[in-house]
Design a protein around this motif. Structure first.
Motif, PDB file in Angstrom:
ATOM      1  N   ALA A 271      -4.607 -42.188  35.003  1.00 26.13           N
ATOM      2  CA  ALA A 271      -4.123 -43.181  35.969  1.00 26.13           C
ATOM      3  C   ALA A 271      -2.676 -42.904  36.370  1.00 26.13           C
ATOM      4  O   ALA A 271      -2.319 -42.979  37.552  1.00 26.13           O
ATOM      5  CB  ALA A 271      -4.256 -44.583  35.385  1.00 26.13           C
ATOM      6  N   LEU A 272      -1.838 -42.564  35.398  1.00 28.57           N
ATOM      7  CA  LEU A 272      -0.435 -42.280  35.687  1.00 28.57           C
ATOM      8  C   LEU A 272      -0.296 -41.014  36.517  1.00 28.57           C
ATOM      9  O   LEU A 272       0.483 -40.966  37.486  1.00 28.57           O
ATOM     10  CB  LEU A 272       0.347 -42.141  34.381  1.00 28.57           C
ATOM     11  CG  LEU A 272       1.822 -41.756  34.502  1.00 28.57           C
ATOM     12  CD1 LEU A 272       2.595 -42.838  35.246  1.00 28.57           C
ATOM     13  CD2 LEU A 272       2.431 -41.517  33.119  1.00 28.57           C
ATOM     14  N   LEU A 273      -1.052 -39.980  36.179  1.00 26.75           N
ATOM     15  CA  LEU A 273      -0.982 -38.722  36.919  1.00 26.75           C
ATOM     16  C   LEU A 273      -1.487 -38.896  38.343  1.00 26.75           C
ATOM     17  O   LEU A 273      -0.941 -38.295  39.281  1.00 26.75           O
ATOM     18  CB  LEU A 273      -1.796 -37.643  36.200  1.00 26.75           C
ATOM     19  CG  LEU A 273      -1.257 -37.208  34.832  1.00 26.75           C
ATOM     20  CD1 LEU A 273      -2.266 -36.306  34.131  1.00 26.75           C
ATOM     21  CD2 LEU A 273       0.072 -36.481  34.976  1.00 26.75           C
ATOM     22  N   ASP A 274      -2.516 -39.722  38.536  1.00 23.83           N
ATOM     23  CA  ASP A 274      -3.039 -39.973  39.878  1.00 23.83           C
ATOM     24  C   ASP A 274      -2.033 -40.716  40.747  1.00 23.83           C
ATOM     25  O   ASP A 274      -2.023 -40.566  41.972  1.00 23.83           O
ATOM     26  CB  ASP A 274      -4.345 -40.776  39.795  1.00 23.83           C
ATOM     27  CG  ASP A 274      -5.526 -39.901  39.410  1.00 23.83           C
ATOM     28  OD1 ASP A 274      -5.387 -38.662  39.434  1.00 23.83           O
ATOM     29  OD2 ASP A 274      -6.593 -40.459  39.083  1.00 23.83           O
ATOM     30  N   ARG A 275      -1.199 -41.487  40.136  1.00 28.96           N
ATOM     31  CA  ARG A 275      -0.200 -42.247  40.891  1.00 28.96           C
ATOM     32  C   ARG A 275       0.776 -41.297  41.581  1.00 28.96           C
ATOM     33  O   ARG A 275       1.284 -41.586  42.669  1.00 28.96           O
ATOM     34  CB  ARG A 275       0.551 -43.192  39.959  1.00 28.96           C
ATOM     35  CG  ARG A 275       1.455 -44.203  40.674  1.00 28.96           C
ATOM     36  CD  ARG A 275       2.203 -45.061  39.662  1.00 28.96           C
ATOM     37  NE  ARG A 275       1.283 -45.671  38.704  1.00 28.96           N
ATOM     38  CZ  ARG A 275       1.674 -46.309  37.601  1.00 28.96           C
ATOM     39  NH1 ARG A 275       2.964 -46.372  37.288  1.00 28.96           N
ATOM     40  NH2 ARG A 275       0.782 -46.848  36.800  1.00 28.96           N
TER      41      ARG A 275
END
Length: 343
Positions: free
Chosen positions: A211-215
């Motif tokens: 989720a953090l990397l996709d942000r």
């Protein structure tokens, strides 16, 4: 980018592991790239791009989907399962098939020659090296399965011994394996397996922080694309089978960039209803395609053409069709055996 699809288990049945659609798509496309990469001549720019990430990507995807055991009993079961899934097929297909085929293709049909062929193949599997060096023979492409088996074993063992510090330990193991590979090849491709540990760890970390990397996926994509493209154009990349570790940290970092870009493209590609079914099917049965591809020394006369433009599609078509034929025969035999034993 398309979100990772993880269907939830229904309340009426126990939770079971679900396949992640884009992972199968990625494995199918990566297997196709393996065939293409091994058909292209050395130094070809497309080959550089493919080799910069294709084998590390398989290890990364394995780490992404794997769930490490948290007990010693679970660890023992996992090792047994992986041995049956990875090593037994090699012993059956590579050792038995190669020995018998080489024997029947030989002019010498004596038992002495059969023993010599079997002994040589056993030595190649003992070392499980992707490339020959210093009197060590090569077993060819099955090095990947040995490196995956031992890499997973080491990775899962580290998870039990260092549950809170496995990234740092994995990094140390990776550096040690890369160093040893420059000095002396280890039996069973163990030096490469140590390098594999890092890719397994990164795959797990990427999933945990998806989720953090996709942000920040767009700036990360661009930040990785530029150095990856430049290094591949310069011929700077890691090649695990041949222990190509010059500028190791740089090459390893570039492989991670290539994996990142490839995975995000596969997540987008997974939304294509035309390509997804075929690629996903190949991904679920990539081991069949892998073994057929390994037999290229015996099948090259069929697909090898005068021009690379014709050789590539012919080889892809041949490997895929033969894999489907063997898979179909195996499915029929397994179904017939189950019906026979059920009576």
């Amino acid at each position: 980018m398309t979100a990772v699809q993880q269907p939830a288990a229904t309340a009426s049945r126990p939770a079971v592991r679900q396949r992640i659609d884009w992972i199968d798509t990625a494995k199918g496309l990566c297997m196709i790239l393996v065939i293409v990469g091994h058909t292209l001549p050395y130094g070809n720019l497309m080959r550089n791009f493919i080799f910069s990430f294709h084998m590390p990507a398989f290890f990364f995807l394995t780490g992404y989907t794997a769930h490490r055991p948290d007990t010693w009993q679970g660890f023992a079961r996992r090792v047994k399962k992986d041995f049956a899934a990875l090593i037994v097929p090699v012993l059956g297909v590579v050792q038995v098939f190669n020995v018998l085929l080489n024997f029947f293709l030989s002019d010498d049909r004596s038992l002495t020659n059969l023993w010599d062929i079997a002994r040589y193949n056993a030595i190649t599997l003992f070392w499980a090296s992707g490339n020959p060096a210093d009197g060590i023979p090569s077993c060819g492409m099955p090095w990947f399965l040995f490196a995956l088996f031992w890499g997973k074993l080491i990775w899962e063992l580290l998870g039990l011994l260092f549950p809170k510090g496995d990234f740092a330990v994995s990094f140390i193991v990776m550096l040690f394996g890369a160093y040893i590979g420059q000095v002396q090849y280890l039996p069973q491709c163990l030096d490469v397996a140590m390098v594999v540990v890092m890719y397994l760890t990164l795959g797990q970390l990427f999933r945990q922080h998806q989720a953090l990397l996709d942000r920040y996926r767009v700036p990360l994509f661009l930040a990785m694309l530029i150095p990856w493209a430049w290094c591949c154009q310069q011929g700077i990349y890691i090649e695990l089978a041949s222990r190509t570790y010059s500028n190791y940290i740089l090459c390893a970092s570039i492989s991670v960039c290539g994996i990142w870009i490839f995975c995000h493209l596969c997540r987008e590609l997974n939304a294509n209803n035309t390509l997804r079914p075929a690629l996903s099917f190949l991904g679920r049965h990539s081991l069949w395609l892998f073994f057929v591809h390994h037999m290229d020394v015996f099948t090259s006369a069929i697909w090898q053409k005068d021009r690379l433009l014709f050789t590539l599609p012919c080889r892809l078509a041949w490997d895929i069709l033969l894999s489907l034929l063997l898979l179909g025969c195996w499915t029929l035999l397994r179904t017939g055996w189950r019906r026979l034993t059920a009576k």
